[in-house]
Design a protein around this motif. Structure first.
Motif, PDB file in Angstrom:
ATOM      1  N   TYR A 123     -44.135  27.046  16.504  1.00 13.60           N
ATOM      2  CA  TYR A 123     -43.653  26.847  17.873  1.00 13.60           C
ATOM      3  C   TYR A 123     -44.731  26.118  18.671  1.00 13.60           C
ATOM      4  CZ  TYR A 123     -46.670  30.817  19.070  1.00 13.60           C
ATOM      5  OH  TYR A 123     -47.747  31.644  19.239  1.00 13.60           O
ATOM      6  N   TYR A 170     -37.307  26.041  18.626  1.00 13.53           N
ATOM      7  CA  TYR A 170     -37.073  25.073  19.688  1.00 13.53           C
ATOM      8  C   TYR A 170     -36.403  25.741  20.892  1.00 13.53           C
ATOM      9  CZ  TYR A 170     -37.703  21.575  15.954  1.00 13.53           C
ATOM     10  OH  TYR A 170     -38.190  20.830  14.926  1.00 13.53           O
ATOM     11  N   THR A 171     -36.368  25.014  21.975  1.00 11.77           N
ATOM     12  CA  THR A 171     -35.639  25.429  23.174  1.00 11.77           C
ATOM     13  C   THR A 171     -34.734  24.287  23.597  1.00 11.77           C
ATOM     14  OG1 THR A 171     -37.438  26.862  23.926  1.00 11.77           O
ATOM     15  CG2 THR A 171     -35.854  26.168  25.572  1.00 11.77           C
ATOM     16  N   SER A 172     -33.458  24.595  23.850  1.00 14.57           N
ATOM     17  CA  SER A 172     -32.512  23.560  24.254  1.00 14.57           C
ATOM     18  C   SER A 172     -31.414  24.203  25.098  1.00 14.57           C
ATOM     19  CB  SER A 172     -31.908  22.864  23.031  1.00 14.57           C
ATOM     20  OG  SER A 172     -31.133  21.745  23.411  1.00 14.57           O
ATOM     21  N   SER A 195     -34.511  25.619  11.471  1.00 20.50           N
ATOM     22  CA  SER A 195     -34.745  25.723  12.917  1.00 20.50           C
ATOM     23  C   SER A 195     -34.030  26.912  13.544  1.00 20.50           C
ATOM     24  CB  SER A 195     -34.293  24.435  13.618  1.00 20.50           C
ATOM     25  OG  SER A 195     -32.891  24.288  13.516  1.00 20.50           O
ATOM     26  N   THR A 197     -33.052  27.667  17.596  1.00 20.67           N
ATOM     27  CA  THR A 197     -33.066  27.045  18.913  1.00 20.67           C
ATOM     28  C   THR A 197     -32.575  28.037  19.954  1.00 20.67           C
ATOM     29  OG1 THR A 197     -32.620  24.879  17.925  1.00 20.67           O
ATOM     30  CG2 THR A 197     -32.303  25.091  20.300  1.00 20.67           C
ATOM     31  N   ASN A 199     -31.027  29.043  23.318  1.00 20.63           N
ATOM     32  CA  ASN A 199     -30.072  28.442  24.243  1.00 20.63           C
ATOM     33  C   ASN A 199     -30.429  28.857  25.672  1.00 20.63           C
ATOM     34  OD1 ASN A 199     -27.915  27.312  25.552  1.00 20.63           O
ATOM     35  ND2 ASN A 199     -26.360  28.598  24.598  1.00 20.63           N
TER      36      ASN A 199
END
Length: 476
Positions: A123, A170-172, A195, A197, A199
């Motif tokens: 990360y 990840y961040t999305s 991955s 991610t 939310n």
């Protein structure tokens, strides 16, 4: 029985087919009217990829509509899992068949791990929302606890350096998906999904607690391994042992429910079935005074490290168990290791008598990076000559160091006095500070002192007041 009046319109409609057939057909020509066809659950596949998606969904025991196109290159499975279209065909030809230990069924599994290894989760520090990083470490600790405790052949580890990672965090923002995480499923080679991610839209819409975030992340890590929702159909060919388990971490609504514990009995059965314990010989670690270090992992499994490169997985008062080997540095013998510590996410630190240390994995102590070597900075006035033990508190990764003058310090792996030093501690009646050989802490925050005479005591306090024990440690 009371008669129910039938409206005339309904009666007329019911009699109409009878009147029609009696007037226009002979009885011998009649055939039963076939029932009206039910609408299909899944639209007839139009392309080879659609056909594969259909087969994939049925193999997992899902309703066929649970597999949809997410974008041009990926499928969305059951709302929170992604699968590249390009790997779908290969997966069916490479899934190994595994015989279940407690039934006659076989399991089509993409996530069987044949050799011990660590799945590294990378990360980018500073790019996650407040509390998310600590939730990730807590989720990893929960998984490692059930895996290591049940003898599984791998564990997770988090790295702030994304370079060596198997899995990226990840961040999305997914505006149209009401799920906390979107994760990728394992590849056709059986490696974990690439991955996880977060939310951010979900976090903004739902006022979730830290415990719910940790639960959701535990659920996501299960998907990374290939685990599906436990509320899928009972007739699924893909049976991991927790099907129909409402308390499973893999239930579709698990993060939203009021759960008092993280893993259910079904989840434990799943781990034992899909990640079977290695067939290591059961042996003794020998005398406590001859070890190079003792530490407790997530799940409170206790590891006893010997000078000749062996490590025994036991309990806090039992140094007999499955034995395997470990690796240190290639240029310094293991006899120079002074103590070993373990973080909440199972990152291990080995300290040498020369004042340097390395960090890595459970059985590869110098693997981050390989043969990495860092100088430690002890408390002013202290040195490796006065150092007697160390451990890492599992809930916040603070590092604790104890010294022969009856004091301890709180810091980080490299800077031993970063937070405080000069704090005093005690030992049980009949023991001397010089009797201490190793120190560790468990998931509940208790601290353990192992002594050279093969005994151990534990206390809920850092200063080791009101300890339980000392009690004998089984060594043969």
């Amino acid at each position: 029985m009371r008669k129910i009046p039938v409206p005339m319109k309904v009666l007329s409609a019911a009699l109409l087919p009878v009147i029609f057939y009696s007037c226009g057909s002979k009885v011998t020509d009649l055939e039963p009217t076939p029932p009206a066809p039910k609408p299909p659950v899944y639209e007839i596949p139009k392309t080879p990829q659609d056909t594969l998606a259909f087969i994939y969904s049925r193999t997992l025991g899902l309703d066929s509509t649970a597999v949809k196109a997410m974008d041009e290159n990926n499928l969305l499975v059951d709302g929170d899992m992604t699968l590249p279209k390009s790997t779908l065909a290969q997966m069916f030809s490479t899934f190994p068949l595994v015989e279940a230990k407690d039934s006659s069924k076989t399991i089509k599994s993409p996530y069987v791990v044949n050799n011990y290894r660590v799945f590294k989760i990378g990360y980018h520090p500073g790019q996650t929302a407040p509390g998310v990083e600590s939730a990730l470490y807590s989720a990893i600790a929960h998984w490692n606890g059930i895996l290591i405790l049940n003898g599984a052949e791998f564990n997770f580890m988090a790295y702030s350096d994304p370079g060596p990672s198997d899995i990226m965090f990840y961040t999305s923002s997914y505006l149209l998906l009401d799920v906390p995480f979107v994760v990728s499923l394992p590849t056709s080679t059986g490696q974990p999904g690439a991955s996880i991610t977060l939310n951010t839209t979900y976090l903004q819409v739902h006022n979730i607690t830290k415990d719910q975030l940790v639960s959701a992340m535990v659920h996501a890590l299960g998907h990374i391994l290939g685990l599906q929702h436990s509320d899928r159909k009972m007739t699924s060919y893909y049976d991991a042992g927790n099907i129909g388990d409402l308390e499973s971490v893999m239930h579709a609504n698990f993060p939203q429910g009021p759960h008092t514990k993280m893993f259910s009995k079904g989840d434990t059965a799943m781990v034992k079935r899909l990640f079977p314990a290695p067939k290591w010989p059961v042996q003794s670690a020998g005398q406590i005074k001859d070890l190079v270090g003792i530490e407790m992992t997530a799940g409170n499994a206790t590891l006893y490290y010997t000078k000749d490169g062996k490590v025994v997985r036991g309990t806090w008062n039992n140094a007999v168990g499955p034995m395997t080997t470990y690796e240190g540095r290639t240029d310094i013998p293991n006899t120079e290791i002074a103590e070993i510590a373990c973080s909440g996410a199972n990152r291990f630190y080995a300290y040498f008598t020369n004042g340097w240390y390395m960090n890595g994995e459970m059985y590869k102590l110098g693997n981050n990076p390989i043969d990495g070597y860092i100088q430690a900075h002890p408390v002013p006035g202290q040195s490796m000559a006065t150092f007697i033990g160390t451990t890492v508190k599992k809930d916040n990764d603070d590092c604790y160091y104890w010294y022969s003058d009856g004091t301890y310090s709180v810091g980080r792996s490299g800077y031993w006095a970063q937070y405080s030093y000069g704090n005093t501690f005690t030992v049980p009646t009949g023991k001397k500070i010089s009797d201490i050989k190793a120190i560790a802490s468990d998931d509940e925050g208790r601290f353990y002192f192992w002594y050279k005479d093969n005994t151990v005591s534990r206390s809920a306090s850092l200063n080791h007041s009101n300890p339980e024990g000392p009690v004998a440690v089984k060594i043969n």
